[in-house]
Design an enzyme around this catalytic site. Structure first.
Site, mmCIF file in Angstrom:
data_model
loop_
_atom_site.group_PDB
_atom_site.id
_atom_site.type_symbol
_atom_site.label_atom_id
_atom_site.label_comp_id
_atom_site.label_asym_id
_atom_site.label_seq_id
_atom_site.Cartn_x
_atom_site.Cartn_y
_atom_site.Cartn_z
ATOM 1 N N HIS A 335 -59.332 88.686 -8.126
ATOM 2 C CA HIS A 335 -57.523 88.004 -9.025
ATOM 3 C C HIS A 335 -57.296 88.305 -10.516
ATOM 4 C CE1 HIS A 335 -59.957 85.065 -11.456
ATOM 5 N NE2 HIS A 335 -59.185 84.416 -11.416
ATOM 6 N N LYS A 405 -46.688 81.979 -22.088
ATOM 7 C CA LYS A 405 -47.793 81.578 -21.619
ATOM 8 C C LYS A 405 -47.859 80.481 -21.865
ATOM 9 C CE LYS A 405 -51.254 83.531 -22.040
ATOM 10 N NZ LYS A 405 -51.939 84.145 -20.837
#
Length: 406
Positions: A335, A405
């Protein structure tokens, strides 16, 4: 010749690890071995090249089970995953100064988290826009059913977290592919409500097993058995949280596209060239002729022809991939790149100057609060991709130019 390393111990199912050429911590191997000792593991555990120690269970593992699910292996970020969209824009259509674009995206999507003593959380909507209402309507029937039996979940961040990013390694990126086409990619999960569901059922599993928990290799491996009330409740709750996560990513993607249109005057179109894929989830699948539960803890489904997303770290490359349907890996791939050090260790080891240097080519925050996400805290994404070349093929290679972020 096998492309995986085999980890085999007494009284445990085999562990097949696609980790050739990438580092694996001894603690991760220990953690995997404990999981492999459980009696309901089906055939073997598959391990992806981004493997590292996780809370409760190992990140980068694919755990096949019959008749039971371990809530801690799914974890508390239920349905966490990725979405990517290719646009009709090319690199030269982007403004020379990307800061206004980053700021517009940051305004469009709540992200981060305020300290608990602050009354309003910056990571939640104060007044959700109508787009969020339309997504919430799709989730409402399932939420009403869930909270009828478990009213505790009414007192969670649910509606106000839909279409929000969160913290940690969750991000929104504008990327360019090998032909300089512009992509939008983002990473998030089921937010506050998913965390509450995961935490609650992890505790319920421990409680249900009180009499037997000392016989487990690790108390975090407490499980729910098929046929019991809590098992079915968990399956229903997890399914709902996974749907929340999918729609959460979709809602954010819509708001990011709207934000881009404010900054980029050239008209552009978007189409789903990649998928909206989970990488922390459990579902029923058929493998080796059996219907079983597959828990992917930091792993992506990679059935033959299926598109997936493998992001690198902040400032590194990411990949759009196509699954090769490798049955030995239960049709799975990694992932991401996978951490090589903890967040605390990264903050001790690296400076703001290191962060500025490592992300010189990306318009992003470069302050002390994001040092734990520095590229050097992650494995080499090229080595990770090489280790799993029999699991997926690369369709596009992406590089970030803007990163938001949480």
């Amino acid at each position: 010749m096998t492309h995986y390393n085999l980890l085999q111990t007494d009284n445990a199912k085999p562990i097949k690890m696609w980790t050739k050429g990438v580092p694996v911590e001894e603690e991760a191997k220990t953690q995997l071995t404990k999981t492999a000792q459980l009696p309901f593991i089906f055939k073997h555990i598959a391990v992806m090249p981004d493997v590292h120690v996780g809370k409760g269970s190992t990140i980068g593992s694919v755990i096949p089970t019959i008749g039971a699910i371990i809530p801690a292996t799914v974890g508390v970020d239920i349905g966490c995953g990725m979405i990517a969209v290719q646009t009709s824009l090319i690199a030269s259509d982007l403004p020379d100064n990307l800061l206004p674009l980053r700021h517009e995206i940051e305004k469009a999507v709540p992200h981060g988290r305020s300290p608990h003593n602050r009354r309003q959380d910056i990571g939640s909507w104060q007044n959700p826009p109508s787009l969020i209402d339309s997504y919430w309507q799709q989730l409402l029937p399932g939420f009403e059913k869930l909270t009828e039996k478990y009213p505790r979940f009414l007192n969670t961040n649910n509606y106000r977290h839909l279409g929000t990013l969160g913290t940690g390694n969750h991000f929104i990126e504008i990327c360019l592919d090998e032909a300089d086409r512009v992509w939008i990619m983002l990473h998030s999960g089921s937010r506050g409500v998913g965390n509450a569901i995961g935490s609650f059922f992890i505790e319920m599993a421990k409680k249900d097993m009180e009499a037997h928990i000392k016989n487990l290799p690790d108390k975090d491996l407490a499980y729910l058995q098929e046929g019991t009330e809590h098992f079915q409740d968990y399956v229903d709750a997890v399914h709902w949280a996974q749907e929340f996560a999918r729609l959460n990513r979709e809602a954010m993607m819509n708001n990011v596209i709207l934000a881009m249109r404010k900054v980029i005057t050239k008209p552009f179109t978007t189409h789903m060239s990649a998928v909206n894929c989970h990488h922390n989830y459990v579902q029923k699948e058929q493998h080796f002729g059996e219907d079983i539960f597959i828990t992917r803890k930091g792993a992506v489904s990679a059935r033959k022809g299926e598109l997936g997303i493998i992001p690198g770290s902040m400032g590194a490359k990411s990949y759009i991939v196509r699954g090769l349907g490798n049955e030995e890996s239960f049709c799975s791939c990694s992932h991401g790149a996978g951490r090589v050090m903890s967040r605390t260790e990264a903050k001790k080891k690296f400076t703001i100057e290191d962060q500025i240097k490592a992300t010189a080519h990306v318009e992003c925050r470069k302050d002390a609060n994001v040092i734990d996400e520095i590229p050097m805290a992650y494995k080499d994404i090229d080595a990770v991709m090489t280790a799993q070349n029999e699991l997926v093929e690369i369709v596009h290679q992406l590089r970030q130019v803007v990163c938001v972020k949480g």
